[in-house]
Design a protein around this motif. Structure first.
Motif, PDB file in Angstrom:
ATOM      1  N   THR A 106      55.614  18.606  46.644  1.00 18.51           N
ATOM      2  CA  THR A 106      54.501  19.472  46.526  1.00 18.51           C
ATOM      3  C   THR A 106      53.295  18.466  46.345  1.00 18.51           C
ATOM      4  O   THR A 106      53.248  17.789  45.598  1.00 18.51           O
ATOM      5  CB  THR A 106      54.534  20.408  45.138  1.00 18.51           C
ATOM      6  OG1 THR A 106      55.630  21.138  45.105  1.00 18.51           O
ATOM      7  CG2 THR A 106      53.110  21.176  45.032  1.00 18.51           C
ATOM      8  N   ALA A 107      52.308  18.751  47.253  1.00 11.01           N
ATOM      9  CA  ALA A 107      51.033  17.989  47.229  1.00 11.01           C
ATOM     10  C   ALA A 107      49.753  19.077  46.705  1.00 11.01           C
ATOM     11  O   ALA A 107      49.556  20.330  47.402  1.00 11.01           O
ATOM     12  CB  ALA A 107      50.824  17.671  48.661  1.00 11.01           C
ATOM     13  N   ALA A 108      49.187  18.672  45.741  1.00  7.31           N
ATOM     14  CA  ALA A 108      48.074  19.487  45.621  1.00  7.31           C
ATOM     15  C   ALA A 108      46.719  18.668  45.577  1.00  7.31           C
ATOM     16  O   ALA A 108      46.601  17.407  45.568  1.00  7.31           O
ATOM     17  CB  ALA A 108      48.222  19.738  43.988  1.00  7.31           C
ATOM     18  N   HIS A 109      45.826  19.375  45.766  1.00  3.18           N
ATOM     19  CA  HIS A 109      44.218  19.031  46.264  1.00  3.18           C
ATOM     20  C   HIS A 109      43.318  19.966  45.807  1.00  3.18           C
ATOM     21  O   HIS A 109      43.716  21.224  45.800  1.00  3.18           O
ATOM     22  CB  HIS A 109      44.131  18.442  47.603  1.00  3.18           C
ATOM     23  CG  HIS A 109      44.237  19.411  48.561  1.00  3.18           C
ATOM     24  ND1 HIS A 109      45.365  20.029  49.495  1.00  3.18           N
ATOM     25  CD2 HIS A 109      43.208  20.272  49.155  1.00  3.18           C
ATOM     26  CE1 HIS A 109      45.239  20.919  50.252  1.00  3.18           C
ATOM     27  NE2 HIS A 109      43.870  20.916  50.067  1.00  3.18           N
ATOM     28  N   GLN A 110      42.093  19.491  45.511  1.00  3.95           N
ATOM     29  CA  GLN A 110      40.993  20.366  45.175  1.00  3.95           C
ATOM     30  C   GLN A 110      40.222  20.997  46.355  1.00  3.95           C
ATOM     31  O   GLN A 110      40.396  20.321  47.490  1.00  3.95           O
ATOM     32  CB  GLN A 110      39.834  19.502  44.505  1.00  3.95           C
ATOM     33  CG  GLN A 110      40.308  19.129  43.118  1.00  3.95           C
ATOM     34  CD  GLN A 110      40.507  20.268  42.096  1.00  3.95           C
ATOM     35  OE1 GLN A 110      41.507  20.825  41.571  1.00  3.95           O
ATOM     36  NE2 GLN A 110      39.279  21.028  42.093  1.00  3.95           N
TER      37      GLN A 110
END
Length: 1148
Positions: free
Chosen positions: A683-687
């Motif tokens: 999982t990759a999260a970013h704003q």
């Protein structure tokens, strides 16, 4: 700037022997010092040079049979000398102007040598120097293929000098190779004496140096190549590097002997097939021999019959000639008698024929004379008819003279009356106005009207100018009003924003709006223009779904429109006048191929998601296929509240499939699966980025005020124009009234003028009618009197009557002459008929006689032809018989004479002999024609069969010897190979066990010894099975780990005096690297281990150390001394220690 290559923290440019301390132990160390620039990698894909292998014999040593085997290329490792070095080990290396080095010299140890230092300092240059300096091909390095390119930049020449340990009791071998940048020649010296490359290579073979073997010499750029070696190559390289020194020779023998055995077997099989074919053919020849003899007997019979038939035919033809000859003589005599008897009748027939022709001529002459008389009569009759017609015309004229005179008098009275009326009108002309006065009044009135017209034209110009100003003013008001409306239009604002950032796309949008009719279906504008978000709260999340190019992509609904759009706008300047750079998209619509949403509606609601991105937009229906297929908005879940969703649970659900993206608040989470190992979820999260496209741009108040001011001014200007228009309309009405008054006055004067002109024209017409009537009256008065004309016509009628009487008289005379000619013609015709009757009677008599003569003549001709045919046939048969008699051999001639003596020839007719001849010929045709040389061919082939049988036996004997050779070589080779592979395999498996993995070494057998192979089987994870090591299946670190462990396992069995690996630990994790290092130290530092070089840019801390290993540290820096011999770190330490002891002694 200089690069310092130091050993274990010390620096030296000459002597590489010094004292150092590692982990608190005293170490015999070396120093390597270098000056130069940063290393430049020059990678080129070059395959190593391949050696040519001699053909193997049957004794297993790759040499011709009968030659005592010499195993110079398979040397056993020579015994170690007292200094610890094995012959062939590297004692010293000196380089000048080589790659990164200006000059360097160092001395490695006899066991493990670890060379490390930062990247670019020249570690791999040492491997290059060993390869090139010992005359091995540069291609083995997989770098530059030309030795000239190894000269340091901005230097014209350099050299490598390598000192190898000599055999026990002998001196060392010093090999120097000179390198020149501008010369391909790179000469060698051996111990200071000039030497050729072949001599150097021979000395390397004596010392068993194997730089070309990846199992003993593995440069940095060929590490991956080791894993890409085929299992067959790995087996051959392993045999060369380790185990019994005869392994390669035995294997080569098996390969070459196996090939030779297969080749011999193929030859034997081919010979056997050929032998069988030849035996079958000879069996067929035996039948052919019998048929040949039968055929010869038939040919003899036919030869005899071919003589008998023409002889018999000659006898029969001669007999026929003798019979028909007197018949021909009698027929010819009878014919001559009949012809003499018929001759007087023929002469009388000829005389009658001549007389008949004369009578015919006389009759025709009389007929022609009669015809001429009748033609003259016809001509006279036509002349009379013509004169009669003229007389009738004159009579008609006489009867019309009275009526014409009456008509003339009536016409004269009519013209006199008309003249009187015209004179009366001319005497009393009507009263009219003065035409000049009327013209003057009209000119004055027109002059006054011209001024009015000029005023009207000026007024119309003013009105047109006023209308143009009003139109422009209204257009300006409309434009300003639209601009004010567009300030509040979001789509227009987006288009204006697009014009600033993507001019091509904006111009294509405007072009499409004006050219929709060119396309079969609608072309959708980019999503930035045609996608609307009713609820602005979702704008940021919706915009995050799009990539930069997806927002500006034109979407076609059919392939035809897609190609047309690209052709008009992208490929050609047809649409915009230049080629545009835009994004276009088309994909055949098939919703069955769409991936389903990652969560069901129930799961979506349970996790507090508001829905998928596709649910929160308004767009054309056809565009949704692009948004789902390419943008995947139907798989992007959105939740507006930041903390309302359990992200762990959402990730778990999404990870069930191939992965997807979901948005929670202002964060986006991208779920995917790893492409390696267990394919775990990631999982990759970013704003989310700031909203840029789906928000209306703020309107500048100053722009709005400027537009409103311009609108007010335009409306005020328009009101002034309307006031001016009213004034001009009032003036125009006044001018129209003046123009109407002018028109009425002008029409009145014009009517009066026309009345005067009509009166004048009527007087002129009256004068003309008067003149015409007077002229016609004078003409009628001057006509001749009627009596004179009547007398002339009567006289002409009398003349015509006289001419007709003369013609009638001539016609009667012609008629009488014609009757006389007709009588003479009739008499001539009767005489002609009489002569013709006489001739016909004589012809009937002659015809009977002629027919009888023709019958006799035909009979005589027939008999004559038969006579000549019999005579010719007799002669021809005689000639044929003579020819056949000349061709007959004595045997056939004797047989014929015996048959003739026995009257056998006379017993049968020629037809019967011909039938017998045909029967024999048919028997001959049934007997297949056999070549006369069939007996010779049969005997020749029988000899060939015997020779081929002997050849097969010889080849079989040779095959037995080859099989014995293969058996002997395999009995030697296979046990030694299995022993070597088992030994390597045990060490390899143990090494893998120590790092928690599994590995095996297996031998793969094959009928073709060239296909025998070593398979390296590895397993790096518990759930995996053992897999073959390849250049593609394992990762780079896994391949490096397998390679070094295999080379370590091979080290104890190796025969080469030294081995080298360059940066083999790259890509390993720390656990594997530590385990590999400790195992390498343990294996290479044993008392019986050979020299080993390990080149690496890094080392882990707290590694195992052994007193036999030597560490060479390569340092670089800017402040190295120029003078050689300075900068030795251990020398500096010793000097410092001595100086400190000296000061201590002085103080004491």
């Amino acid at each position: 700037m200089h690069d310092d290559v130091d050993v274990n923290g010390s620096g030296s440019q000459h002597d590489a022997t010094a004292e150092g301390y590692v982990n608190g132990e005293n170490v015999d160390d070396g120093t390597v010092d270098a000056q130069g620039d940063e290393e430049e990698d020059q990678d080129q894909d070059q395959d190593p040079s391949r050696r040519k292998r001699a053909r193997a014999n049957t004794t297993g040593d790759s040499l011709p049979r009968g030659v005592v085997p010499k195993l110079e290329n398979h040397k056993q490792t020579l015994p170690r000398d007292v200094d610890g070095f094995i012959p062939g080990s590297i004692v010293r290396i000196q380089l000048e102007n080589f790659l990164t080095y200006d000059w360097v010299e160092f001395r490695p140890g006899p066991h493990l040598n670890m060379i490390f230092g930062p990247n670019g300092t020249g570690k791999s240059s040492i491997a290059c120097a060993i390869c090139i300096g010992l005359n091995f091909p540069p291609a083995l390095l997989a770098r530059a293929p030309d030795v000239r390119e190894y000269v340091k930049n901005d230097r014209s020449s350099g050299y490598t000098e390598i000192e190898l340990k000599g055999a026990k009791g002998q001196g060392n071998l010093v090999i120097r190779r000179m390198l020149h940048r501008n010369n391909k020649s790179a000469p060698f010296t051996l111990n200071g004496k000039s030497a050729s490359g072949k001599e150097v290579s021979a000395r390397m073979a004596d010392l068993n140096v194997q730089v070309g073997n990846l199992c003993t010499f593995l440069p940095q750029d060929r590490v991956a190549e080791f894993a890409r070696m085929t299992p067959q190559q790995l087996l051959k390289e392993t045999q060369r590097a380790a185990g019994n020194e005869h392994l390669t020779a035995w294997h080569d023998t098996l390969i070459s002997s196996g090939k030779e055995l297969r080749r011999e077997q193929e030859l034997v099989d081919a010979d056997r097939d050929q032998l069988q074919t030849m035996e079958e053919r000879n069996a067929n020849l035996e039948r052919d021999v019998r048929r040949y003899e039968e055929r010869r007997a038939l040919e003899k019979q036919i030869e005899l019959l071919e003589f008998i038939v023409p002889i018999k035919e000659y006898y029969e033809a001669r007999e026929k000639y003798r019979i028909i000859k007197p018949q021909q003589r009698a027929a010819m005599a009878n014919l001559r008698q009949l012809e003499a008897r018929n001759k007087p009748h023929l002469e009388m027939e000829k005389a009658l024929t001549n007389e008949l022709k004369e009578r015919e001529k006389q009759r025709e002459d009389r007929k022609q004379a009669t015809r001429r008389k009748f033609k003259q009569m016809s001509t006279k009759w036509e002349e009379n008819e013509e004169l009669e017609s003229k007389a009738d015309d004159i009579k008609n004229k006489l009867s019309g003279l009275k009526k014409r005179e009456k008509d003339r008098l009536t016409a004269m009275r009519t013209h006199e009356k008309a003249i009187q009326e015209c004179e009366e009108r001319l005497a009393k002309p009507p009263q009219t106005e003065d035409l000049d006065d009327l013209n003057k009044q009209i000119r004055e009135l027109a002059q006054n009207n011209n001024m009015t017209r000029q005023r009207q034209q000026e007024l119309q110009e003013q009105q047109r100018a006023n209308i143009d100003k009003g139109t422009r003013c209204k257009h300006e008001i409309e434009q300003i009003s639209r601009s004010l409306q567009q300030l509040d239009n979001e789509s227009h604002q987006r288009l204006e924003t697009m014009k600033r950032s993507d001019r091509d796309s904006a111009e294509v949008v405007e072009w499409l709006r004006n050219n929709k009719n060119k396309f079969r279906m609608e072309i959708f504008e980019p999503a930035i223009l045609c996608v609307n978000i009713p609820n602005r709260a979702y704008a940021q999340a919706i915009e995050a779904c799009f990539g930069h190019s997806q927002l500006r992509t034109f979407v076609a609904q059919c392939e035809e429109d897609y190609r047309l759009l690209n052709r008009l706008c992208v490929d050609t300047p047809e649409a915009l006048g230049r080629k545009a750079r835009i994004n276009t998209w088309y994909k055949h619509k098939d919703e069955s191929k769409l991936q389903p949403p990652p969560m069901s509606p129930e799961e979506l609601a349970a996790l507090n998601f508001n829905g998928y991105a596709i649910d929160f937009i308004d767009c054309p229906e056809g565009l949704k296929w692009f948004l789902c297929s390419d943008v995947r908005m139907h798989r992007t879940a959105i939740a507006l509240k930041p903390n309302s969703v359990d992200t762990d649970r959402a990730t778990e659900i999404v990870a069930r499939g191939p992965g997807a993206t979901y948005i929670v608040g202002d964060s986006a989470f991208q779920v995917s699966r790893s492409r390696y190992g267990k394919r775990l979820a990631q999982t990759a999260a970013h704003q989310l980025g700031q909203l840029r496209h789906f928000t209306a741009a703020a309107v500048d108040p100053q722009i709005r005020r400027n537009l409103q001011e311009r609108l007010s001014e335009a409306r005020h200007h328009l009101s002034l124009i309307e006031d001016e228009e009213k004034e001009l309309s009032s003036s125009d009405k006044e001018i129209q009234a003046a123009h109407k008054a002018y028109k009425d006055a002008h029409d009145g004067l014009a009517a009066r003028k026309q009345k005067v002109i009509d009166a004048q024209r009527a007087l002129q017409n009256t004068r003309l009618r008067l003149q015409d009537a007077q002229r016609k009256l004078d003409k009628l008065k001057n006509v001749k009197p009627v009596d004179v004309e009547r007398n002339a016509l009567k006289q002409e009628l009398l003349t015509l009557a006289s001419k007709r009487i003369s013609i009638v008289r001539a016609y009667v005379a012609l008629m009488r002459s014609a009757i006389e000619e007709q009588e003479a013609a009739t008499r001539a015709g009767l005489e002609y008929l009489q002569v013709a009757a006489n001739k016909a009677a004589l012809e009937a008599l002659c015809k009977e006689q002629k027919e009888h003569i023709q019958e006799v003549e035909a009979n005589a001709r027939k008999i004559t032809l038969e006579f000549k045919a019999a005579k010719d046939a007799s002669k021809r048969k005689l000639e044929v018989s003579r020819e056949k008699a000349a061709e007959m051999d004595d045997e056939t001639r004797e047989k014929f004479q015996a048959m003739e003596a026995n009257n056998e020839i006379e017993a049968k007719s020629a037809l019967e002999w011909e039938a017998e001849l045909q029967q024999r010929r048919e028997d001959l045709d049934m007997n297949t024609n056999t070549n006369a040389g069939v007996i010779d061919l049969y005997n020749k082939r029988k000899a060939e069969i015997d020779a081929l049988t002997a050849t097969i036996e010889e080849r079989q004997t040779r095959m037995q010897r080859i099989e014995q050779s293969i058996t002997a070589a395999r009995d030697n080779w296979q046990p030694e190979l299995e022993k070597l592979v088992n030994s390597i395999g045990q060490k390899f498996s143990a090494a893998f066990d120590r790092i928690g993995c599994a590995g095996e070494i297996r031998i793969r057998e094959d009928e073709d010894y060239d296909k025998w192979a070593i398979d390296i089987m590895v397993k790096f994870r518990d759930h995996e099975k053992l897999q073959l090591l390849t250049g593609e299946r394992q990762s780079g670190g896994e391949r490096s780990l397998t390679t070094i462990l295999y080379l370590m396992s091979l080290t104890e069995e190796a025969r080469a005096p030294f081995s080298l690996v360059d940066e083999i630990n790259q890509g390993m994790d720390q656990r594997a690297e530590r385990a590999v290092h400790n195992s390498l130290v343990e294996v290479t530092c044993r008392e019986d281990s050979g020299q080993y070089f390990l080149i690496t840019p890094k080392l882990l801390p707290d590694l195992n150390y052994h007193e036999r290993m030597k560490i060479l540290c390569v340092n670089n820096g800017e402040w190295l001394p120029e003078e050689k011999g300075l900068g030795n770190m251990m020398g500096l330490i010793d000097g410092f220690v001595r100086a400190r002891q000296g000061r201590a002694n002085a103080n004491a």
